[in-house]
Design a protein around this motif. Sequence first.
Motif: not given
Length: 357
Positions: A97-101, A107-113, A137-144, A188-189
């Motif tokens: 669910f959070l991944s979708a958000l 895409q909007e440029g607020t968050i950068h991986l 952030i990309a490392d967190l998303l992939t659990s690395r 995210f918050n």
Amino acid sequence: MVVRKKRKLLLLAGIINLLVLSLIGCKNSSTQVESTTWEYHRNPDEVGWSFDKLKKAKDYYDSIGSTAAMAIYDGKVLFEWGDVTKKSNVHSVRKSFLSALLGIYVQEGTIHLEETLNELGISDNVTLTMLEENATIADLLTSRSGIYLRAGEESLLMRWNRPERESYVPGSQFHYNNWDFNVLGTIFNNKTNSDLFEEFNERIAIPIGMEDYVLEDSIYKYELKRSMHPSYLFRMSARDMARFGLLFLQDGQWAGQQLIPKDWISESTSVQTPVPTSIEYGYGYMWWVADAKPFNELGLYSAIGRYGQSIDIIPEANLVFVHRVNSDRLINRTVNHVNDKKRLTLLEKVLDAHIGD
């Protein structure tokens, strides 16, 4: 005497009606829920699904401890088993669910991986080392992330298997780690200056017409002795989880609106890292992605939670399959929980019933 005979006839008629309704429900492989906007396939055979094979799948479902299951084929309900309206903890399905958000705000440029934890000002009860602060952030998303600290909602197995700090360089090694996922909620918050539950409700739940979920079904769970970063927990019904799955099957579109960026759907549900401990799955951005036969050939990717929760999306079969075990009951957490092997065996039996249109 006449009255007694009449009562017997009425009782017999009632029994016959119940048997007829039961047969109709079996024929449709579903127990349709009143007051729903879902559309139903009235006869599985007419849309390329074997009634007999679906019955065999249902028999297996009944034997393994499942409490609800639901399949959406071509946008309509193929079958419902159990109470698909009952809400319970979805456990780690929350991460998808959070991944979708996150995809919306990337895409909007607020968050950068590529942003690092140092740049984001992330810390915890203990100070991060210079090496750990390099995690992105990309490392967190992939659990690395390579950050092995205590976290909320950890199972005993997760605690026992946690590596020593600085065992791996950030980005180099997959290790399923709740610290990464919970910190993503904090990020995210902070980055959106919003609340992920409110965002989920406004950006996803309401637009796709979730029928049971309300904002109060989401809570932050603080375990401050472990970490300052709370877990973000969702309670949801099977039929609302199915809507989320259908949103992804439709490449993020719903009723003509692009709710989740199509590119993010593709990227987040592609294998970003291998998972050495799994023979079925690699890992995307908080999605489990099939990387071995037979499921990789069907494009399977899954949101998976503890005790047997899942949203399985099978693009090649135009199917969304949701599986639930109500973990509110202790016996379901200890005796009746459904592991991945049983759940995927059930999914195979369901897919085996697809005989073509």
